[in-house]
Motif scaffolding. Structure first.
Motif, PDB file in Angstrom:
ATOM      1  N   LEU A  52       0.851  -1.176   0.000  1.00  0.00           N
ATOM      2  CA  LEU A  52       0.000   0.000   0.000  1.00  0.00           C
ATOM      3  C   LEU A  52       0.892   1.233   0.000  1.00  0.00           C
ATOM      4  N   TYR A  53       0.867   1.976  -1.104  1.00  0.00           N
ATOM      5  CA  TYR A  53       1.544   3.269  -1.158  1.00  0.00           C
ATOM      6  C   TYR A  53       0.530   4.323  -0.754  1.00  0.00           C
ATOM      7  N   LEU A  54       0.758   4.946   0.370  1.00  0.00           N
ATOM      8  CA  LEU A  54      -0.141   5.952   0.895  1.00  0.00           C
ATOM      9  C   LEU A  54       0.511   7.326   0.735  1.00  0.00           C
ATOM     10  N   HIS A  55       0.008   8.080  -0.231  1.00  0.00           N
ATOM     11  CA  HIS A  55       0.532   9.423  -0.501  1.00  0.00           C
ATOM     12  C   HIS A  55      -0.234  10.406   0.378  1.00  0.00           C
ATOM     13  N   ILE A  56       0.455  10.979   1.382  1.00  0.00           N
ATOM     14  CA  ILE A  56      -0.224  11.778   2.395  1.00  0.00           C
ATOM     15  C   ILE A  56      -0.065  13.286   2.192  1.00  0.00           C
ATOM     16  N   GLY A  57       0.501  13.707   1.088  1.00  0.00           N
ATOM     17  CA  GLY A  57       0.635  15.157   0.853  1.00  0.00           C
ATOM     18  C   GLY A  57       2.089  15.569   0.804  1.00  0.00           C
ATOM     19  N   ILE A  58       2.431  16.770   1.310  1.00  0.00           N
ATOM     20  CA  ILE A  58       1.540  17.639   2.073  1.00  0.00           C
ATOM     21  C   ILE A  58       0.683  18.482   1.119  1.00  0.00           C
ATOM     22  N   HIS A  59      -0.177  19.328   1.699  1.00  0.00           N
ATOM     23  CA  HIS A  59      -0.963  20.253   0.902  1.00  0.00           C
ATOM     24  C   HIS A  59      -0.040  21.142   0.053  1.00  0.00           C
ATOM     25  N   LYS A  60      -0.592  21.594  -1.065  1.00  0.00           N
ATOM     26  CA  LYS A  60       0.090  22.534  -1.965  1.00  0.00           C
ATOM     27  C   LYS A  60       1.394  21.968  -2.534  1.00  0.00           C
ATOM     28  N   THR A  61       1.402  20.656  -2.768  1.00  0.00           N
ATOM     29  CA  THR A  61       2.565  20.031  -3.413  1.00  0.00           C
ATOM     30  C   THR A  61       2.124  19.189  -4.614  1.00  0.00           C
ATOM     31  N   GLY A  62       1.155  19.694  -5.372  1.00  0.00           N
ATOM     32  CA  GLY A  62       0.714  18.986  -6.571  1.00  0.00           C
ATOM     33  C   GLY A  62      -0.149  17.783  -6.297  1.00  0.00           C
ATOM     34  N   THR A  63      -0.772  17.726  -5.116  1.00  0.00           N
ATOM     35  CA  THR A  63      -1.564  16.542  -4.767  1.00  0.00           C
ATOM     36  C   THR A  63      -2.750  16.358  -5.717  1.00  0.00           C
ATOM     37  N   THR A  64      -3.412  17.450  -6.089  1.00  0.00           N
ATOM     38  CA  THR A  64      -4.561  17.340  -7.007  1.00  0.00           C
ATOM     39  C   THR A  64      -4.125  16.775  -8.346  1.00  0.00           C
ATOM     40  N   ALA A  65      -2.999  17.243  -8.856  1.00  0.00           N
ATOM     41  CA  ALA A  65      -2.492  16.740 -10.142  1.00  0.00           C
ATOM     42  C   ALA A  65      -2.177  15.251 -10.054  1.00  0.00           C
ATOM     43  N   ILE A  66      -1.567  14.822  -8.967  1.00  0.00           N
ATOM     44  CA  ILE A  66      -1.232  13.395  -8.799  1.00  0.00           C
ATOM     45  C   ILE A  66      -2.494  12.564  -8.684  1.00  0.00           C
ATOM     46  N   GLN A  67      -3.468  13.026  -7.894  1.00  0.00           N
ATOM     47  CA  GLN A  67      -4.719  12.278  -7.724  1.00  0.00           C
ATOM     48  C   GLN A  67      -5.467  12.138  -9.046  1.00  0.00           C
ATOM     49  N   ASN A  68      -5.551  13.221  -9.812  1.00  0.00           N
ATOM     50  CA  ASN A  68      -6.226  13.151 -11.109  1.00  0.00           C
ATOM     51  C   ASN A  68      -5.495  12.221 -12.063  1.00  0.00           C
ATOM     52  N   PHE A  69      -4.169  12.277 -12.028  1.00  0.00           N
ATOM     53  CA  PHE A  69      -3.370  11.408 -12.890  1.00  0.00           C
ATOM     54  C   PHE A  69      -3.630   9.936 -12.564  1.00  0.00           C
TER      55      PHE A  69
END
Length: 341
Positions: free
Chosen positions: A22-39
């Motif tokens: 399980l790769y759990l990507h926890i952020g942090i905020h304002k580090t391209g998280t939305t782009a990674i999640q959409n990808f």
């Protein structure tokens, strides 16, 4: 597929071999998280072809929100969700699950970390951004958010929740490492990835993949912080604008209006204040560099960043008149409001 993969899946089903990763990507905020999640969501089928499972039926806005809420509420139903994800992963002939939610940084129950570590071969992925740039981006976001804008009508140095920034990264990593092995915590340098235009590529590298023609990057949207002029204008509006819908309509219009949409990046720190802040963060940054990056510098030390000019009174007055005409609302700018903060 790799040779003998069916037999690997069979062993997984019988729980006779190593845990699912399980790769759990926890952020942090304002580090391209939305782009990674959409990808991840857009490319879930291509990732599944490489035995990596994105549990899309458990996602909301491309993030595992229900899982997070149950974890934060200490609702043990989160265990059922995780078991369901594991079973689906096996049924889809995958050996790895990837979940991304920057609000995982809010987790405070170490027993949850231990439970995750027991259920999976757990890997934590966290992108860190140089503290001064993180504060400026975070400030720009919350200063223009309807719910929190009043708290941010003050200089950037006094904004809420920034007092612990000098130790925040270390505190976050210490929390997770108290429930799992440090060797399974993967710290990535956001600033370096963005500089190389390789944020998505750097994330795929963690999974042992290359960013190539298999993957769609066109539909990957970004959650970019508003520019300095937009931030300053929204902060200048007095407290009479209390209708959320109208506020959001004005805010969204500003981001596309020609005289303001191309304003400068939201940079507020002077060179002196930037250096002073980063000196305070130095102890934590050096520790993380030593423990997780083999002594490589976690951030660069280029602090000679030009602070752009503030929005002019002329532009403010023009926007006030345009908003009055377009939205039929008479907004006012706060008395004695200064953009130079």
């Amino acid at each position: 597929m790799i040779e003998g993969f069916d037999s690997v899946v069979g062993l997984l089903k019988e729980n006779k071999m190593q845990k699912i990763k399980l790769y759990l990507h926890i952020g942090i905020h304002k580090t391209g998280t939305t782009a990674i999640q959409n990808f991840l969501y857009v490319n879930k089928e291509s990732l599944k072809d490489n035995w990596i499972y994105i549990p899309s039926k458990h996602l909301s806005d491309n993030r595992p929100q229900e899982l997070l809420f149950k974890i934060l509420d200490n609702n043990l139903e989160y265990l059922e969700i995780l078991q369901s994800m594991k079973q689906e992963c096996i049924e889809n002939n995958c050996h790895t699950i990837v979940l991304s939610n920057e609000d995982m940084t809010k987790m405070r129950d170490i027993d949850v970390v231990k439970q995750l570590n027991d259920m999976f071969d757990l890997k934590i992925v966290v992108y860190l951004r140089r503290q001064d740039k993180y504060i400026e981006s975070n400030y720009s976001f919350f200063a223009t958010l309807f719910e929190t804008r009043y708290e941010y009508k003050k200089p950037i140095y006094e904004v809420p929740a920034m007092g612990n920034i000098t130790t925040y990264y270390c505190d976050l990593i210490d929390f997770w490492s108290s429930g799992m092995s440090k060797s399974n915590i993967l710290i990535k340098r956001y600033d370096q990835a963005v500089k190389n235009n390789n944020l998505l590529g750097s994330f795929l590298e963690i999974l042992g993949l290359d960013l190539d023609e298999r993957f769609n990057t066109i539909e990957t949207t970004k959650n970019v912080s508003p520019n300095k002029y937009v931030v300053q204008f929204m902060l200048g509006i007095d407290n009479s604008l209390n209708d959320r819908e109208t506020y959001n309509n004005i805010f969204n219009w500003l981001k596309t209006e020609s005289i303001i949409k191309n304003g400068p990046k939201a940079i507020f720190f002077s060179k002196k204040d930037r250096i002073e802040l980063m000196n305070k963060c130095n102890g934590c940054n050096q520790r993380l560099s030593s423990e997780f990056l083999e002594g490589k510098s976690i951030f660069n030390d280029d602090y000679d960043i030009q602070v752009p000019e503030s929005i002019s009174p002329e532009i403010i007055n023009r926007l006030v008149q345009d908003i009055k005409s377009k939205f039929n609302i008479d907004i006012k700018i706060r008395e004695n409001y200064s953009c130079d903060h």
